[in-house]
Enzyme design. Structure first.
Site, PDB file in Angstrom:
ATOM      1  N   ARG A  95       1.047  -0.928   0.432  1.00  0.00           N
ATOM      2  CA  ARG A  95       0.144  -0.061   0.088  1.00  0.00           C
ATOM      3  C   ARG A  95       0.673   1.446   0.079  1.00  0.00           C
ATOM      4  O   ARG A  95       1.933   1.285   0.341  1.00  0.00           O
ATOM      5  CB  ARG A  95      -0.499  -0.207   1.404  1.00  0.00           C
ATOM      6  CG  ARG A  95      -1.724   1.514   1.200  1.00  0.00           C
ATOM      7  CD  ARG A  95      -2.746   1.296   2.435  1.00  0.00           C
ATOM      8  NE  ARG A  95      -3.628   2.623   2.362  1.00  0.00           N
ATOM      9  CZ  ARG A  95      -3.621   2.556   3.895  1.00  0.00           C
ATOM     10  NH1 ARG A  95      -4.010   2.571   4.953  1.00  0.00           N
ATOM     11  NH2 ARG A  95      -4.693   4.071   3.415  1.00  0.00           N
ATOM     12  N   HIS A 184      -6.916   7.657   0.410  1.00  0.00           N
ATOM     13  CA  HIS A 184      -8.056   6.119   0.845  1.00  0.00           C
ATOM     14  C   HIS A 184      -9.199   5.659  -0.397  1.00  0.00           C
ATOM     15  O   HIS A 184      -9.839   4.869  -0.953  1.00  0.00           O
ATOM     16  CB  HIS A 184      -9.650   7.142   1.454  1.00  0.00           C
ATOM     17  CG  HIS A 184      -9.748   7.257   2.827  1.00  0.00           C
ATOM     18  ND1 HIS A 184     -10.615   7.965   3.572  1.00  0.00           N
ATOM     19  CD2 HIS A 184      -8.611   6.641   3.651  1.00  0.00           C
ATOM     20  CE1 HIS A 184      -9.815   8.382   4.583  1.00  0.00           C
ATOM     21  NE2 HIS A 184      -9.068   8.142   5.215  1.00  0.00           N
ATOM     22  N   GLY A 216      -9.699   8.260   9.659  1.00  0.00           N
ATOM     23  CA  GLY A 216     -10.230   9.534   8.742  1.00  0.00           C
ATOM     24  C   GLY A 216     -11.614   9.124   7.657  1.00  0.00           C
ATOM     25  O   GLY A 216     -11.487   7.991   8.056  1.00  0.00           O
ATOM     26  N   ARG A 288     -17.315   5.567  20.389  1.00  0.00           N
ATOM     27  CA  ARG A 288     -17.636   4.449  20.580  1.00  0.00           C
ATOM     28  C   ARG A 288     -17.727   5.829  21.863  1.00  0.00           C
ATOM     29  O   ARG A 288     -18.961   5.550  22.760  1.00  0.00           O
ATOM     30  CB  ARG A 288     -17.129   3.267  20.810  1.00  0.00           C
ATOM     31  CG  ARG A 288     -18.028   2.142  20.064  1.00  0.00           C
ATOM     32  CD  ARG A 288     -16.574   1.225  20.034  1.00  0.00           C
ATOM     33  NE  ARG A 288     -15.425   1.577  19.113  1.00  0.00           N
ATOM     34  CZ  ARG A 288     -14.474   1.188  18.595  1.00  0.00           C
ATOM     35  NH1 ARG A 288     -14.294  -0.341  18.812  1.00  0.00           N
ATOM     36  NH2 ARG A 288     -13.055   0.802  18.365  1.00  0.00           N
TER      37      ARG A 288
HETATM   38  P1  ADP Z   1      -8.878   3.358  10.485  1.00  0.00           P
HETATM   39  O1  ADP Z   1      -9.033   4.564   9.584  1.00  0.00           O
HETATM   40  O2  ADP Z   1      -7.870   3.578  11.280  1.00  0.00           O
HETATM   41  O3  ADP Z   1      -8.180   2.609   9.190  1.00  0.00           O
HETATM   42  P2  ADP Z   1     -11.142   2.150  10.612  1.00  0.00           P
HETATM   43  O4  ADP Z   1     -12.030   2.102   9.650  1.00  0.00           O
HETATM   44  O5  ADP Z   1     -11.228   0.988  11.866  1.00  0.00           O
HETATM   45  O6  ADP Z   1     -10.235   3.097  10.903  1.00  0.00           O
HETATM   46  O7  ADP Z   1     -12.252   2.999  11.241  1.00  0.00           O
HETATM   47  C1  ADP Z   1     -12.312   3.009  13.375  1.00  0.00           C
HETATM   48  C2  ADP Z   1     -12.969   3.920  14.064  1.00  0.00           C
HETATM   49  O8  ADP Z   1     -14.328   2.990  13.826  1.00  0.00           O
HETATM   50  C3  ADP Z   1     -12.798   4.515  15.599  1.00  0.00           C
HETATM   51  O9  ADP Z   1     -11.953   5.076  15.739  1.00  0.00           O
HETATM   52  C4  ADP Z   1     -14.336   4.249  16.239  1.00  0.00           C
HETATM   53  O10 ADP Z   1     -14.172   5.469  15.870  1.00  0.00           O
HETATM   54  C5  ADP Z   1     -15.189   3.746  14.928  1.00  0.00           C
HETATM   55  N1  ADP Z   1     -15.452   2.146  15.910  1.00  0.00           N
HETATM   56  C6  ADP Z   1     -14.768   1.483  15.579  1.00  0.00           C
HETATM   57  N2  ADP Z   1     -16.591   0.196  16.070  1.00  0.00           N
HETATM   58  C7  ADP Z   1     -17.351   1.536  15.979  1.00  0.00           C
HETATM   59  C8  ADP Z   1     -18.808   0.594  16.610  1.00  0.00           C
HETATM   60  N3  ADP Z   1     -18.706  -0.138  17.030  1.00  0.00           N
HETATM   61  N4  ADP Z   1     -19.683   2.045  16.867  1.00  0.00           N
HETATM   62  C9  ADP Z   1     -18.743   2.992  16.192  1.00  0.00           C
HETATM   63  N5  ADP Z   1     -17.475   3.092  16.305  1.00  0.00           N
HETATM   64  C10 ADP Z   1     -17.131   2.933  15.633  1.00  0.00           C
END
Ligand code: ADP
Length: 402
Positions: A95, A184, A216, A288
């Site tokens: 990536r 993205h 992000g 969360r």
């Molecule tokens: P990244 O951009 O690091 O790949 P992700 O797509 O894994 O991140 O998203 C991470 C974020 O998703 C966390 O910071 C959290 O805010 C949110 N998140 C994860 N699970 C939940 C949930 N069950 N409900 C609400 N928000 C969530």
């Protein structure tokens, strides 16, 4: 065919091994705190199968090379490994954050490609050197194995100049390539492809708005399968409100902070990237925690959700105007996939535009892709889990076939 997918950061390497015969994940892992005293590797073999095997190794990991070697040793471990020997890896995918204007698609890595990536370091001074480290080390360890670079920016290279130019002196674009690039891209392209499949139409006949809400956040307008506008800009700071990033602000804010707070440019950049967004508004950046706090009466947590979802709504409206016809709106990534409140608030009041959620379906928890709009909604709304590693693996297969 077994593909090794690498996401190399400045102090970490995320990886997956995917068996392409059935697109199953053989192992997923994270090497972190590279260069610090206490390095750590966490490897999960056969994730999600019910036969997971975890391995955690804590030891100093001085550099990316030792990190990668540790990952390979774990993958080939006689007890907890998923392959017998490193030579079972058929191809390696990287990536890469910033491809600049040079890459409209994924590329097989050659010395020339590496040179162009070097040339793009000024556009992503934090990310591209770390990506290059991963590429260099992987080529040293696997000199015979084909390697492919998949760029976060490539999908957005179809944006027209009216969408990618900033209204600043044109010479800055000509001499320094100052423009919007978007990020993205792997995720937006993946969920767009999945959405087209679910709508049972070719992607080239789909107009979509895809919304990636993780740490992000970004939103993309897709016309006939091509990205025509997206909210992240020259760097991943523009656009939506993110976990710790501000998204859109008045660019004159820099001068204000300098003159009134005595801040230097680096400190301001840090403030906007690391101390802003949801965290800046309410002190928390995990959605969360924010909902929990809002539920307990924390006014600023509530406000943070409002500011974020209002910004999303504004961009959806803008992209409806850009596209004219919209077939579907897609939510993805951590928040997009899991958060019914953010989804509902982002679409609040949009019934006159043909967007009608089904509240029951929106609340449903499921790991699979699902439609959450009401049957009579003119624009369908979908939740589609993103899978950037699988998207990279499919890209690799395509590049190696061509
Ligand atoms: P990244 O951009 O690091 O790949 P992700 O797509 O894994 O991140 O998203 C991470 C974020 O998703 C966390 O910071 C959290 O805010 C949110 N998140 C994860 N699970 C939940 C949930 N069950 N409900 C609400 N928000 C969530």
């Amino acid at each position: 065919m077994k593909f090794f997918i690498i996401n190399s950061g400045s102090s970490s390497i995320k990886y997956q091994v995917i068996e392409m015969a059935d697109e199953s994940v053989l192992a997923t892992g994270l090497v972190e705190r590279i260069g610090e005293d206490r390095g750590r590797l966490r490897n999960t073999a056969f994730p999600g199968t019910g036969h997971e095997q975890e391995a955690v190794i804590e030891q100093p990991i001085p550099d990316h090379r030792s990190g990668m070697l540790l990952a390979i040793a774990t993958l080939t471990d006689r007890d907890k490994g998923v392959i017998r020997q490193a030579s079972e890896i058929d191809a390696i995918g990287h990536r890469v954050v910033h491809g600049g204007e040079d890459f409209r698609g994924s590329m097989r890595i050659t010395a020339a490609v590496i040179e162009v990536l070097r040339h793009n370091i000024p556009l992503a001074p934090l990310h591209n050197p770390a990506n290059l480290d991963g590429i260099r080390v992987a080529r040293e360890i696997f000199p015979e194995v084909p390697q492919v670079a998949v760029f976060d920016t490539a999908f957005h290279q179809t944006m027209p100049p009216r969408a990618y130019l900033y209204a600043i002196p044109y010479a800055l674009y000509q001499t320094d390539r100052v423009r919007r690039y978007g990020f993205h891209g792997t995720s937006h392209r993946f969920v767009a492809g999945e959405c087209a499949r679910l709508l049972d139409r070719p992607l080239s006949a789909c107009n979509l708005i895809t919304i990636h809400l993780g740490n992000g956040c970004s939103i993309t307008a897709i016309e006939n399968g091509h990205s025509v506008d997206t909210s992240l800009g020259m760097t991943p700071l523009e656009g939506l409100v993110m976990g710790t990033r501000s998204g859109d602000v008045d660019p004159a804010l820099h001068l204000f902070l300098k003159q009134n707070k005595g801040m230097g440019l680096e400190a301001i950049d840090d403030l906007l990237n690391k101390e802003s967004g949801l965290k800046g508004l309410c002190g928390m950046n995990d959605m969360r925690d924010i909902h929990r706090a809002a539920g307990a009466g924390d006014v600023r947590a509530r406000l943070a959700v409002e500011v974020q979802t209002y910004r999303i709504r504004k961009y959806i409206g803008a992209y409806m105007a850009v596209l004219g016809r919209v077939d579907a709106i897609v939510f993805t990534a951590g928040i997009g996939e899991n958060d019914p409140i953010v989804r509902a608030e982002s679409l609040k009041g949009m019934e006159p535009f043909g967007v009608r959620l089904d509240p029951e379906r929106n609340r449903l928890r499921d790991r699979d892709a699902r439609r959450i709009s009401a049957p009579d909604s003119a624009i369908q709304v979908w939740v589609i889990p993103t899978n950037e590693e699988l998207a990279i693996a499919r890209e690799m297969a395509r590049v190696l076939r061509d």
